[in-house]
Design a protein around this motif. Structure first.
Motif: not given
Length: 198
Positions: A106-107, A136-137, A81
């Motif tokens: 963009d996670g 986060v992803v 991310t």
């Protein structure tokens, strides 16, 4: 190569001295003029025979530009991310050891963007390692990469940045005579150290 840090509007004297000591053929300035000013670029240009700027409209495009300029091809790429620093830094050391790029996404997105797909395809990536948990992803983003023809995705994540760093390290380094440690609550020391560790 080594990674040095500058102020957006100033080259610290210690950095100028280090560049003089290293005597590089090429300086690569990473980021747009809002990150590293034109004045700093011009000053750096006097310190080496060649200089270039790797930058894009945002951090995501900048990461793709870096990957495309540094690698003619790579079967492996790390995805992290770009909305936080910790996982990308951990991936940087592992990627350096594997001679693979780190591409920021963009996670929070639910699917991978076309520009990232184009970069992965152009490099010939077949093995994608995602640094970070689904927090986060996103799982949707990971699944959309995994759905690309001939691409396999492996997620290397944990409950927090420290656990993710351990997962990435275990994957990249079965053993190591040396381990580098940096604080995980801020980025500058780990950023410079990742180049050394890689």
């Amino acid at each position: 190569g080594p990674l040095l840090l500058v102020d957006p509007n100033l080259v610290p004297a210690v950095v100028s001295a280090e560049i003089a000591r290293l005597h590089p053929r090429l300086i690569v300035v990473v980021g747009s003029e809002s990150a590293v000013s034109a004045e700093v670029y011009d000053e750096l240009a006097t310190l080496a025979p060649e200089i270039r700027r790797d930058s894009g409209a945002d951090r995501f495009e900048t990461s793709r530009v870096i990957a495309q300029n540094a690698f003619t091809s790579s079967t492996t790429a790390y995805i992290a991310t770009g909305l936080g620093f910790a996982d990308a830094l951990t991936a940087g050391a592992a990627a350096g050891a594997k001679h693979a790029p780190v591409i920021l996404v963009d996670g929070a997105a639910t699917t991978v963007d076309a520009a990232t797909v184009a970069t992965l395809t152009a490099l010939g990536v077949t093995n994608v390692l995602i640094a970070g948990s689904s927090v986060v992803v996103s799982d949707g983003l990971a699944a959309s990469i995994d759905a690309l023809p001939g691409v396999t995705v492996t997620r290397l994540g944990g409950k927090d940045r420290f656990a993710t760093a351990s997962a990435v390290t275990r994957n990249a380094f079965p053993t190591s005579a040396t381990v580098y440690l940096a604080v995980g609550l801020n980025f500058p020391d780990a950023l410079a150290g990742a180049a050394l560790a890689g």
